[in-house]
Design a protein around this motif. Sequence first.
Motif, PDB file in Angstrom:
ATOM      1  N   GLU A   1       0.827  -1.203   0.000  1.00  0.00           N
ATOM      2  CA  GLU A   1       0.000   0.000   0.000  1.00  0.00           C
ATOM      3  C   GLU A   1       0.868   1.263   0.000  1.00  0.00           C
ATOM      4  OE1 GLU A   1      -2.886  -0.270   3.130  1.00  0.00           O
ATOM      5  OE2 GLU A   1      -3.878  -1.991   2.220  1.00  0.00           O
ATOM      6  N   PRO A   2       1.619   1.495  -1.080  1.00  0.00           N
ATOM      7  CA  PRO A   2       2.544   2.621  -1.153  1.00  0.00           C
ATOM      8  C   PRO A   2       1.887   3.987  -1.154  1.00  0.00           C
ATOM      9  CG  PRO A   2       2.329   1.568  -3.287  1.00  0.00           C
ATOM     10  CD  PRO A   2       1.615   0.692  -2.318  1.00  0.00           C
ATOM     11  N   GLU A   3       0.560   4.019  -1.296  1.00  0.00           N
ATOM     12  CA  GLU A   3      -0.143   5.297  -1.329  1.00  0.00           C
ATOM     13  C   GLU A   3      -0.707   5.697   0.035  1.00  0.00           C
ATOM     14  OE1 GLU A   3      -2.545   2.026  -1.240  1.00  0.00           O
ATOM     15  OE2 GLU A   3      -1.307   2.441  -2.993  1.00  0.00           O
TER      16      GLU A   3
ATOM     17  N   ARG B   1       4.879  11.253  -7.740  1.00  0.00           N
ATOM     18  CA  ARG B   1       6.176  11.945  -7.783  1.00  0.00           C
ATOM     19  C   ARG B   1       7.173  11.304  -6.823  1.00  0.00           C
ATOM     20  NH1 ARG B   1       4.762  17.507  -5.933  1.00  0.00           N
ATOM     21  NH2 ARG B   1       6.961  17.967  -6.308  1.00  0.00           N
ATOM     22  N   LEU B   2       6.706  10.940  -5.619  1.00  0.00           N
ATOM     23  CA  LEU B   2       7.593  10.342  -4.617  1.00  0.00           C
ATOM     24  C   LEU B   2       8.219   9.061  -5.140  1.00  0.00           C
ATOM     25  CD1 LEU B   2       8.780   9.930  -1.758  1.00  0.00           C
ATOM     26  CD2 LEU B   2       6.602   8.847  -1.130  1.00  0.00           C
ATOM     27  N   TRP B   3       7.384   8.146  -5.626  1.00  0.00           N
ATOM     28  CA  TRP B   3       7.923   6.850  -6.047  1.00  0.00           C
ATOM     29  C   TRP B   3       8.690   6.949  -7.355  1.00  0.00           C
ATOM     30  CZ3 TRP B   3       8.656   3.666  -2.421  1.00  0.00           C
ATOM     31  CH2 TRP B   3       7.805   3.652  -1.312  1.00  0.00           C
TER      32      TRP B   3
ATOM     33  N   ILE C   1       8.694  -3.653  -5.815  1.00  0.00           N
ATOM     34  CA  ILE C   1       7.499  -4.500  -5.912  1.00  0.00           C
ATOM     35  C   ILE C   1       6.396  -3.836  -5.088  1.00  0.00           C
ATOM     36  CG2 ILE C   1       6.499  -6.775  -5.476  1.00  0.00           C
ATOM     37  CD1 ILE C   1       9.360  -7.899  -5.645  1.00  0.00           C
ATOM     38  N   TYR C   2       5.361  -3.361  -5.771  1.00  0.00           N
ATOM     39  CA  TYR C   2       4.267  -2.664  -5.100  1.00  0.00           C
ATOM     40  C   TYR C   2       3.055  -3.582  -4.966  1.00  0.00           C
ATOM     41  CZ  TYR C   2       6.946   1.475  -6.569  1.00  0.00           C
ATOM     42  OH  TYR C   2       7.937   2.402  -6.788  1.00  0.00           O
ATOM     43  N   ILE C   3       2.402  -3.498  -3.823  1.00  0.00           N
ATOM     44  CA  ILE C   3       1.133  -4.202  -3.600  1.00  0.00           C
ATOM     45  C   ILE C   3       0.085  -3.127  -3.335  1.00  0.00           C
ATOM     46  CG2 ILE C   3      -0.096  -5.902  -2.206  1.00  0.00           C
ATOM     47  CD1 ILE C   3       2.735  -6.941  -1.375  1.00  0.00           C
TER      48      ILE C   3
END
Length: 407
Positions: free
Chosen positions: A74-76, A86-88, A101-103
């Motif tokens: 949950e990178p957001e 922008r961050l990622w 690896i994003y979930i």
Amino acid sequence: PNKSETILGKINSIWNLLIPDIEIGINTDRRILEPSKNGHKYPLNSMSDGEKAILYYISQVMLAEKNSFIIIDEPETFLNPSIFSRLWDMLEQAREDCKFIYISHVVNFVISRTNVDLLWCKKFRYPNEWDIQRIDNTESDLSIFSSGLLTELLGSRKSILFCEGTRDSLDYRIYSSLFGKDFIVFPIDGHNNVIEYTKAYNTSPILDNNCAYGIIDGDLIGERQREKYSFKGVFTLSFNEIEMILLLPEVIKNVLSNHFGDSDSENKIEKFKKKFFEMVESDKKEIIDEKMKLVIDNLLKNHNVEEIDSASKMKEDLKNWVSDLEIEDIESKFKEKLDEILDNQNYTGLLEISNQKKKISKGLANKELDDDYEERALQVLKKNASLREEIISKYFMGFKEIVKNKC
């Protein structure tokens, strides 16, 4: 000698691009990071959740070992949509040696990633049985779907219902009220999209864990064409326009009952119907012309040149095809049907054939029934479960049959 090359310097270079009014320093006595704003230092815990999340993500990524796999669940979380992309992007650029690896369940985040492999967890059975499917929407059966729509479809555990319109259109609001309990409703503009998307979803070997259906406006579509669409899982509304559902007698009575007594309601309804018939009578030529335009458009869209030959030969074949079309007969039959509806004062038939949209549902309805009638009717439909069931049982039995037989 060069502070920008230190880990703290790299953290600050990314941080300052996102939040320039807060500086991140080090409290050398307590050996902790310390934010400051306008020269005033304060504890980390006094930062907002979003600011703390950004600092945490930047720090963890910059401290990761070389060539790491960095897994972010949950990178957001806690981040404003204007920030997380922008961050990622910055962190991926800063750590090109690493694999990210994003979930995520957030469509906006998923579609913000570029140059990625998209993996879908179709099924999980405890403790370690996983069904992971690689998704590539450039493949022929998925190419029709945008990345955003495809991501939403993958996340749906209910059956899919495609409809015309947009998220703020009447189609979406009405069908969400009527079928939102059993379906995830997706508005996708015009009726051709509904037909093609329904077909693409149901024939995809990847999207095999669910079923998709479609609903389109009547648009004066003929019975043969309706049957053809139903085999594809698409139901054709008996009404020419979606607005007419809000003008059903059952809906009008429920709307007026909130503000008027029975006698006043009946008088208003009769006056509205009378004016409606008069308006259709006045616009009869335009209604017939619109019908014929739709007929001809549909015929042209579905006609293909059978044999490749010289331009002049194919032109001649096209002329012969056009001359064989029974346009005048179609027009005559439709005019007869319209005259019969008007002569018999058939109100339901009027709703099925009228293509006057806002002219009736907003103009005439606001004047003769109630102020802001369309919005009031939508709210009644949303709140009244028995009314929804009555409408479905009377006017959507064909749709229920399609659902029953399709999956």
